[in-house]
Write a protein that holds these residues in place. Sequence first.
Motif, short mmCIF file in Angstrom:
data_model
loop_
_atom_site.label_atom_id
_atom_site.label_comp_id
_atom_site.label_asym_id
_atom_site.label_seq_id
_atom_site.Cartn_x
_atom_site.Cartn_y
_atom_site.Cartn_z
N ILE A 1 -22.67 135.01 -1.99
CA ILE A 1 -22.13 136.08 -2.81
C ILE A 1 -21.05 136.88 -2.07
CG2 ILE A 1 -24.24 136.34 -4.15
CD1 ILE A 1 -24.89 138.83 -2.47
N SER B 1 -13.82 137.27 -8.67
CA SER B 1 -14.94 136.33 -8.60
C SER B 1 -16.13 136.83 -9.41
CB SER B 1 -15.37 136.11 -7.15
OG SER B 1 -14.38 135.42 -6.42
N ASN B 2 -16.33 138.14 -9.40
CA ASN B 2 -17.51 138.72 -10.03
C ASN B 2 -17.23 139.30 -11.42
OD1 ASN B 2 -19.13 138.19 -7.72
ND2 ASN B 2 -18.24 139.98 -6.71
#
Length: 384
Positions: A116, A260-261
């Motif tokens: 992550i 990305s998130n």
Amino acid sequence: MFSTFLRNTRVPFVFYFITIAAMIIYCFYISHQSSQGLSTFNSRFNEPLEAPIIDEKMLEKVKFQEIEKEESLIRLNDMDTIRKANADPLPVISDFGTDWKQPNWTENICSGEDEIKCGAKLKSLETRLRASPKYKTVACIIQKNMSTILQAIMCYLFDEASFVKAGRIISRECHNNRFCVKKNEFNAVYAATRVLNVTRTEMADWKYVAIVRDPIDRFLSGFVDKCIRKPNDLEYYCNNCGSNMTCFILTEYERIMRSSNGNVLSRTFEDRHFFPQNWRCNFRTELKHYQLIEYSSHPEHTNKFLNDLLEAFKQQHVPDESQKFIKDQLTGGRTVHTTVASDARIFLEKRLLSSPFLMEYIIRMFYWDFRLLGFKLPTFKPIE
């Protein structure tokens, strides 16, 4: 006038006959050569590279490019300014808690719970396709992966005769003066099928090509080009970091992580040139269909890259003379964007590769480029 000259010159009649015959043969030869078009151009291509420019806009662009090149050289070799901008001390402790003393520490990041903290894989940023229906070939353009050159090559393969007749030069094509603008350019396969009048089933059998690049080489090329050679915005360029590479790496990492998130990806000028390669070309579903051709800015890799690219075209039955045209143009000189041999590139490459702190950020940003596109993760000797 020529006949008067012959009458006033006392020479045997046979000389008249020989002279006239020679002129007829010569005129026939010139006529024949003119009808050959492309092959004639190829045979004299390297005499010299710049000779064929006949397009007014192209000529103006070439003049502008030469001025830009001179200005670029000044910025690229202003080492006092570059060193001053990158004089910040580099941290000796990881921002992520990574133990650099461990052997093969680069292999252990971005896996498990640590994933992550790394850029996501196979997001959908954008797709830029350039098609050559004649040779059933599609190329996907990725910024900083020889994109301007590949775009020009696909334009040439879209219509070789028109490209040559217009006096265009592959290494002189640029985004703002593209010969094939809106002719063979698409953002999705379904858009290409409508314009080219082919079915998706037919296009599924075409060759799909993408040029990929080692993430470290691509980053350095992009940073030196966009943050030193020719900044896009002279006030807030490169994430408001100017030519400070540490600042830019940290801020671009944050931008990659936000995209990305999130569901909406950022598309600033810098992001388009630095976001991961695996986010392009709809690789999420289409990666298995692409032939990936590796490009490196280092001259010793030029021959392999050219051979791989031309072999891909050969498989699509691109004629020998067209392949020769491409090869001659690519070996005739680099574009104005090239930075590989500059003092700035040498200095910044050494600074980056010698710093585990900076390199960890680069690996985390582009981890899936390494893994999915066939590049080896860099290795470091354990920190003593």
